[in-house]
Design a protein around this motif. Structure first.
Motif, PDB file in Angstrom:
ATOM      1  N   ILE B  23       0.844  -1.204   0.000  1.00 45.91           N
ATOM      2  CA  ILE B  23       0.000   0.000   0.000  1.00 45.91           C
ATOM      3  C   ILE B  23       0.873   1.245   0.000  1.00 45.91           C
ATOM      4  O   ILE B  23       0.632   2.209  -0.732  1.00 45.91           O
ATOM      5  N   ASP B  24       1.939   1.204   0.805  1.00 44.65           N
ATOM      6  CA  ASP B  24       2.838   2.351   0.891  1.00 44.65           C
ATOM      7  C   ASP B  24       3.461   2.661  -0.459  1.00 44.65           C
ATOM      8  O   ASP B  24       3.527   3.814  -0.883  1.00 44.65           O
ATOM      9  N   GLY B  25       3.908   1.591  -1.159  1.00 42.72           N
ATOM     10  CA  GLY B  25       4.531   1.798  -2.464  1.00 42.72           C
ATOM     11  C   GLY B  25       3.536   2.319  -3.487  1.00 42.72           C
ATOM     12  O   GLY B  25       3.903   3.050  -4.410  1.00 42.72           O
ATOM     13  N   ALA B  26       2.277   1.924  -3.326  1.00 38.69           N
ATOM     14  CA  ALA B  26       1.268   2.298  -4.316  1.00 38.69           C
ATOM     15  C   ALA B  26       0.688   3.679  -4.061  1.00 38.69           C
ATOM     16  O   ALA B  26      -0.020   4.213  -4.904  1.00 38.69           O
ATOM     17  N   ARG B  27       1.009   4.267  -2.883  1.00 36.98           N
ATOM     18  CA  ARG B  27       0.329   5.500  -2.477  1.00 36.98           C
ATOM     19  C   ARG B  27       0.392   6.623  -3.527  1.00 36.98           C
ATOM     20  O   ARG B  27      -0.645   7.219  -3.841  1.00 36.98           O
ATOM     21  N   PRO B  28       1.579   6.908  -4.123  1.00 36.61           N
ATOM     22  CA  PRO B  28       1.593   7.977  -5.135  1.00 36.61           C
ATOM     23  C   PRO B  28       0.627   7.715  -6.284  1.00 36.61           C
ATOM     24  O   PRO B  28      -0.070   8.631  -6.733  1.00 36.61           O
ATOM     25  N   ALA B  29       0.571   6.456  -6.725  1.00 37.50           N
ATOM     26  CA  ALA B  29      -0.319   6.133  -7.840  1.00 37.50           C
ATOM     27  C   ALA B  29      -1.776   6.224  -7.416  1.00 37.50           C
ATOM     28  O   ALA B  29      -2.632   6.685  -8.173  1.00 37.50           O
ATOM     29  N   ILE B  30      -2.064   5.803  -6.172  1.00 40.99           N
ATOM     30  CA  ILE B  30      -3.452   5.863  -5.708  1.00 40.99           C
ATOM     31  C   ILE B  30      -3.909   7.313  -5.627  1.00 40.99           C
ATOM     32  O   ILE B  30      -4.995   7.667  -6.082  1.00 40.99           O
ATOM     33  N   SER B  31      -3.047   8.183  -5.083  1.00 38.31           N
ATOM     34  CA  SER B  31      -3.471   9.573  -4.954  1.00 38.31           C
ATOM     35  C   SER B  31      -3.520  10.255  -6.320  1.00 38.31           C
ATOM     36  O   SER B  31      -4.288  11.179  -6.529  1.00 38.31           O
ATOM     37  N   HIS B  32      -2.713   9.790  -7.278  1.00 39.80           N
ATOM     38  CA  HIS B  32      -2.690  10.432  -8.587  1.00 39.80           C
ATOM     39  C   HIS B  32      -3.852   9.973  -9.461  1.00 39.80           C
ATOM     40  O   HIS B  32      -4.485  10.769 -10.147  1.00 39.80           O
ATOM     41  N   PHE B  33      -4.127   8.656  -9.452  1.00 41.60           N
ATOM     42  CA  PHE B  33      -5.151   8.123 -10.361  1.00 41.60           C
ATOM     43  C   PHE B  33      -6.477   7.840  -9.668  1.00 41.60           C
ATOM     44  O   PHE B  33      -7.522   7.858 -10.307  1.00 41.60           O
ATOM     45  N   GLY B  34      -6.430   7.507  -8.380  1.00 40.17           N
ATOM     46  CA  GLY B  34      -7.661   7.125  -7.694  1.00 40.17           C
ATOM     47  C   GLY B  34      -8.208   5.820  -8.243  1.00 40.17           C
ATOM     48  O   GLY B  34      -7.476   5.005  -8.795  1.00 40.17           O
ATOM     49  N   LEU B  35      -9.508   5.637  -8.113  1.00 36.33           N
ATOM     50  CA  LEU B  35     -10.119   4.386  -8.569  1.00 36.33           C
ATOM     51  C   LEU B  35     -10.270   4.349 -10.087  1.00 36.33           C
ATOM     52  O   LEU B  35     -10.515   3.299 -10.668  1.00 36.33           O
ATOM     53  N   HIS B  36     -10.141   5.512 -10.729  1.00 33.40           N
ATOM     54  CA  HIS B  36     -10.226   5.561 -12.176  1.00 33.40           C
ATOM     55  C   HIS B  36      -9.153   4.676 -12.830  1.00 33.40           C
ATOM     56  O   HIS B  36      -9.311   4.224 -13.956  1.00 33.40           O
ATOM     57  N   PHE B  37      -8.074   4.443 -12.066  1.00 39.54           N
ATOM     58  CA  PHE B  37      -6.981   3.555 -12.498  1.00 39.54           C
ATOM     59  C   PHE B  37      -7.533   2.227 -13.007  1.00 39.54           C
ATOM     60  O   PHE B  37      -7.069   1.678 -14.006  1.00 39.54           O
ATOM     61  N   LEU B  38      -8.539   1.699 -12.302  1.00 39.36           N
ATOM     62  CA  LEU B  38      -9.055   0.373 -12.621  1.00 39.36           C
ATOM     63  C   LEU B  38      -9.733   0.331 -13.981  1.00 39.36           C
ATOM     64  O   LEU B  38      -9.785  -0.723 -14.617  1.00 39.36           O
ATOM     65  N   ALA B  39     -10.271   1.473 -14.445  1.00 38.40           N
ATOM     66  CA  ALA B  39     -11.046   1.467 -15.684  1.00 38.40           C
ATOM     67  C   ALA B  39     -10.252   1.988 -16.877  1.00 38.40           C
ATOM     68  O   ALA B  39     -10.716   1.911 -18.013  1.00 38.40           O
ATOM     69  N   ASN B  40      -9.056   2.499 -16.629  1.00 37.33           N
ATOM     70  CA  ASN B  40      -8.284   3.103 -17.706  1.00 37.33           C
ATOM     71  C   ASN B  40      -7.484   2.037 -18.467  1.00 37.33           C
ATOM     72  O   ASN B  40      -6.628   1.375 -17.884  1.00 37.33           O
ATOM     73  N   PRO B  41      -7.746   1.857 -19.760  1.00 37.42           N
ATOM     74  CA  PRO B  41      -7.052   0.801 -20.502  1.00 37.42           C
ATOM     75  C   PRO B  41      -5.649   1.204 -20.956  1.00 37.42           C
ATOM     76  O   PRO B  41      -4.917   0.364 -21.476  1.00 37.42           O
ATOM     77  N   LEU B 264       2.942   0.126 -10.596  1.00 32.96           N
ATOM     78  CA  LEU B 264       3.177  -1.317 -10.505  1.00 32.96           C
ATOM     79  C   LEU B 264       2.840  -1.823  -9.102  1.00 32.96           C
ATOM     80  O   LEU B 264       2.289  -2.917  -8.941  1.00 32.96           O
ATOM     81  N   PHE B 265       3.160  -1.004  -8.076  1.00 33.44           N
ATOM     82  CA  PHE B 265       2.757  -1.377  -6.719  1.00 33.44           C
ATOM     83  C   PHE B 265       1.226  -1.417  -6.616  1.00 33.44           C
ATOM     84  O   PHE B 265       0.665  -2.255  -5.910  1.00 33.44           O
ATOM     85  N   TYR B 266       0.573  -0.486  -7.323  1.00 36.02           N
ATOM     86  CA  TYR B 266      -0.891  -0.466  -7.348  1.00 36.02           C
ATOM     87  C   TYR B 266      -1.405  -1.792  -7.913  1.00 36.02           C
ATOM     88  O   TYR B 266      -2.316  -2.422  -7.361  1.00 36.02           O
ATOM     89  N   LEU B 267      -0.783  -2.245  -9.033  1.00 36.97           N
ATOM     90  CA  LEU B 267      -1.173  -3.540  -9.605  1.00 36.97           C
ATOM     91  C   LEU B 267      -0.959  -4.647  -8.575  1.00 36.97           C
ATOM     92  O   LEU B 267      -1.794  -5.551  -8.429  1.00 36.97           O
ATOM     93  N   ALA B 268       0.181  -4.580  -7.859  1.00 36.42           N
ATOM     94  CA  ALA B 268       0.466  -5.601  -6.850  1.00 36.42           C
ATOM     95  C   ALA B 268      -0.583  -5.585  -5.748  1.00 36.42           C
ATOM     96  O   ALA B 268      -0.973  -6.634  -5.230  1.00 36.42           O
ATOM     97  N   LEU B 269      -1.057  -4.366  -5.417  1.00 30.99           N
ATOM     98  CA  LEU B 269      -2.097  -4.259  -4.394  1.00 30.99           C
ATOM     99  C   LEU B 269      -3.370  -4.971  -4.851  1.00 30.99           C
ATOM    100  O   LEU B 269      -3.982  -5.737  -4.099  1.00 30.99           O
ATOM    101  N   ILE B 270      -3.742  -4.723  -6.127  1.00 32.12           N
ATOM    102  CA  ILE B 270      -4.920  -5.421  -6.673  1.00 32.12           C
ATOM    103  C   ILE B 270      -4.707  -6.929  -6.597  1.00 32.12           C
ATOM    104  O   ILE B 270      -5.572  -7.690  -6.180  1.00 32.12           O
ATOM    105  N   LEU B 271      -3.478  -7.349  -6.982  1.00 27.98           N
ATOM    106  CA  LEU B 271      -3.146  -8.778  -6.978  1.00 27.98           C
ATOM    107  C   LEU B 271      -3.229  -9.349  -5.572  1.00 27.98           C
ATOM    108  O   LEU B 271      -3.755 -10.446  -5.358  1.00 27.98           O
ATOM    109  N   LEU B 272      -2.729  -8.581  -4.608  1.00 31.30           N
ATOM    110  CA  LEU B 272      -2.756  -9.033  -3.215  1.00 31.30           C
ATOM    111  C   LEU B 272      -4.198  -9.194  -2.738  1.00 31.30           C
ATOM    112  O   LEU B 272      -4.550 -10.203  -2.108  1.00 31.30           O
ATOM    113  N   VAL B 273      -5.033  -8.201  -3.074  1.00 31.60           N
ATOM    114  CA  VAL B 273      -6.440  -8.264  -2.655  1.00 31.60           C
ATOM    115  C   VAL B 273      -7.098  -9.496  -3.277  1.00 31.60           C
ATOM    116  O   VAL B 273      -7.783 -10.271  -2.595  1.00 31.60           O
ATOM    117  N   ILE B 274      -6.850  -9.700  -4.583  1.00 33.00           N
ATOM    118  CA  ILE B 274      -7.430 -10.871  -5.250  1.00 33.00           C
ATOM    119  C   ILE B 274      -6.923 -12.155  -4.596  1.00 33.00           C
ATOM    120  O   ILE B 274      -7.697 -13.079  -4.328  1.00 33.00           O
TER     121      ILE B 274
END
Lengths: 297, 297
Positions: B23-41, B264-274
């Motif tokens: 989560i810590d590694g993904a924080r910049p990406a989370i604050s920059h993209f938010g949940l829109h990250f999940l829908a952006n191809p 990439l940490f954000y992707l790992a976070l999704i992977l971890l949750v899954i």
């Protein structure tokens, strides 16, 4: 009412029964085919690796360091992988065995702590290994650089749940009469564990650890993230402070190059790796089966 | 006692620390993209335009394909090993199927990229395209064979031993009385399997399938080697694609900027949750079915 059973009916399949038997046989045939297919894939992969790898294999391949993209051997990667695995085992084995001991010897089987710990172990085993790699990257590599030891830590996290699980299983097989005999003699718990329970379970714990080592030896994803920046032509005898060349990353990088000579080296390394892993697996499985049979009696 | 508790706590701590680091590694990406990250191809690190839609699509398709192929095959293997095979065959084929899981993913990937991908490209893709080409998933063949389809095949090989071994163990737990009762009523083998064995074990088999799914979703290395690292969502299985885990493996060693790494940490976070969700689902199913059977593995 007429009789339901016709005593004159022939005792051979006819009509509906024949159809049922055919369906049954078709399913049997399908399941034989499926098993054959799975074994065939194993044989095919092993055969290809052995055929391609054997042609790359030589004394120099095992004892010389790489020269350029294709020349030389993989001695430093073999040494590096061995060192990384040894350190990973040194970390994971005590923690894993102690966790197994806690679950079997101290915690009540259905207590909240035991259940939470078992869930934690399952979750840890379910964490994709690449996520483990990112974790160790964030923990140890950021600000310090890639080291072989970071690879050891990552592999130890992969091994930990496997060792804890297998030692727990083996400890459960140790007859409770042994523990009770120790209790009856007034031996303290920790001393009973050290002198009675662990020696009885040692064989099984070691074979379980070997299976975990075999699993970790081929683990590539974490090493790719935390231990892929190494001087590919040098032998590193220390895992601290710098990257250490290792077999899985060597295979991965070479397989991505698309250069036949580099691929030949990858096949050779894959042959060494797969050979060791399969031998370790077969040996550990045989030992474990014999051990189980002995404790079961 | 204290040491054992410590080891148990350490295990739980590692799990929490993994979540924290990711989560810590993904924080910049989370604050920059938010949940829109999940829908952006899009995945354009040099333009700081990153999204997870393409990788999520590739992950879902490849894992689904692996499950669709592996589940029936694995259950058929389990049926053969648990009920049809003679004892001597069972003692050999069973461990061989489990051995399939011992092949390191990087070796399987090496085999996939050098042997399987060209074979798929030359023989399987043209046939499927000419026979079922009206379906968009069997689009025109590509030049390399590095595709979602090949990745799905490799994942199938990895998932089969997991589901097969667990299902076989489950089938062996079905009480003899039930099977013999059905046989006494004149049921054929298939009817015994369908009427007695499968219904009593269905939830356990489902849990095994979910565990296999977790494996397929989290595999990074072998998929990265054969999927071709495509950057678009394409309906055809024969097009290159990418998955959560393989994207991390491919991109992480050479990230362009902080946001790229954080994504990439954000992707790992999704992977971890899954990964956590699949483990929990498997456990929940297994617990409801039988508290000890699956959990002890």
């Amino acid at each position: 009412m007429s009789a339901i059973v016709d005593p004159t009916a022939p005792l051979t399949p006819s009509g509906n029964l024949r159809r049922r038997l055919v369906v049954s046989q078709l399913v049997s045939a399908a399941s034989v085919m499926a098993s054959f297919l799975a074994v065939a894939v194993l044989v095919l992969v092993t055969y290809d690796v052995a055929k391609q790898g054997a042609s790359a294999l030589s004394w120099d391949f095992l004892t010389k360091n790489p020269v350029g993209l294709a020349g030389g051997g993989i001695a430093n990667a073999i040494i590096g992988s061995t060192l990384i695995i040894i350190f990973a085992t040194l970390i994971a084995l005590p923690i894993g065995v102690l966790t197994g001991l806690y679950l079997t010897e101290y915690a009540k089987p259905n207590s909240r702590a035991a259940r939470a710990l078992r869930t934690a172990l399952d979750l840890l085993q379910g964490v994709p290994t690449i996520v483990v790699g990112l974790f160790v990257f964030g923990l140890m590599v950021v600000g310090h650089g890639e080291t072989g030891f970071a690879g050891s830590v990552a592999l130890s996290i992969v091994m930990l749940p496997l060792i804890a699980r297998s030692s727990q299983e083996v400890l459960l097989l140790v007859p409770s009469t042994l523990r009770e005999a120790a209790d009856a003699l007034g031996v303290e718990r920790w001393r009973a564990i050290l002198t009675v329970v662990l020696p009885a379970a040692a064989g099984g714990i070691v074979t379980g650890a070997i299976l975990a080592v075999a699993r970790a030896a081929g683990e590539t994803a974490p090493l790719l993230l935390v231990d892929s920046l190494a001087n590919p032509t040098q032998t590193q005898l220390l895992v601290f402070g710098h990257g250490v060349p290792n077999i899985p990353v060597l295979i991965y990088t070479a397989s991505n190059l698309g250069i036949p000579e580099a691929q030949a080296r990858a096949w050779g390394a894959a042959f060494v790796l797969l050979g060791l892993i399969l031998i370790a697996n077969i040996g550990a499985r045989l030992a474990l089966a014999r051990y189980r049979a002995r404790l079961g009696q | 006692m204290g040491l054992c508790v410590l080891a148990g706590l350490l295990t739980a701590f590692v799990l929490a620390e993994i979540a924290y680091q990711v989560i810590d590694g993904a924080r910049p990406a989370i604050s920059h993209f938010g949940l829109h990250f999940l829908a952006n191809p899009a995945w354009a690190p040099n333009f700081s335009n990153l999204g997870a839609a393409t990788v999520l699509f590739g992950t879902a398709v490849s894992a689904l394909m692996a499950l669709v192929l592996a589940t029936p095959l694995a259950i058929a293997i389990a049926i053969y090993l648990a009920m049809l095979a003679p004892r001597s065959v069972r003692a050999i084929v069973g461990p061989l199927v489990e051995m399939l899981a011992a092949i390191p993913s990087v070796v399987l990937g090496l085999w996939g990229v050098i042997v399987l991908a060209p074979f798929v490209q030359r023989h399987i893709e043209p046939w499927l395209h000419s026979t079922f080409g009206f379906l968009p998933i069997f689009g025109a063949q590509q030049t390399t064979g590095l595709s979602v389809f090949t990745a799905g095949l490799v994942l199938t090989v990895m998932v089969i031993p997991i589901i097969a071994a667990l299902s076989r163990d489950l089938f062996l737990t079905v009480p003899h009385e039930l099977k013999e009762g059905a046989e006494a009523l004149g049921a054929t083998r298939w009817e015994v399997i369908r009427g007695v064995v499968l219904p009593t074990t269905v939830s356990g088999v489902a849990a095994a399938t979910v565990l296999g799914l977790g494996r397929a979703l989290g595999e990074a290395i072998a998929v990265a080697q054969v999927i071709g690292d495509g950057s678009k969502i394409r309906p055809s299985l024969f097009a290159p694609g990418t998955t959560l885990a393989s994207k991390i493996a491919v991109d992480f060693p050479n990230t362009l900027n902080k946001l790229h790494a954080a994504s990439l940490f954000y992707l790992a976070l999704i992977l971890l949750v899954i990964g956590v969700i699949t483990s929990l689902i498997a456990q929940a199913i297994a617990n409801r079915f039988d508290a000890t059977r699956l959990v002890t593995r």
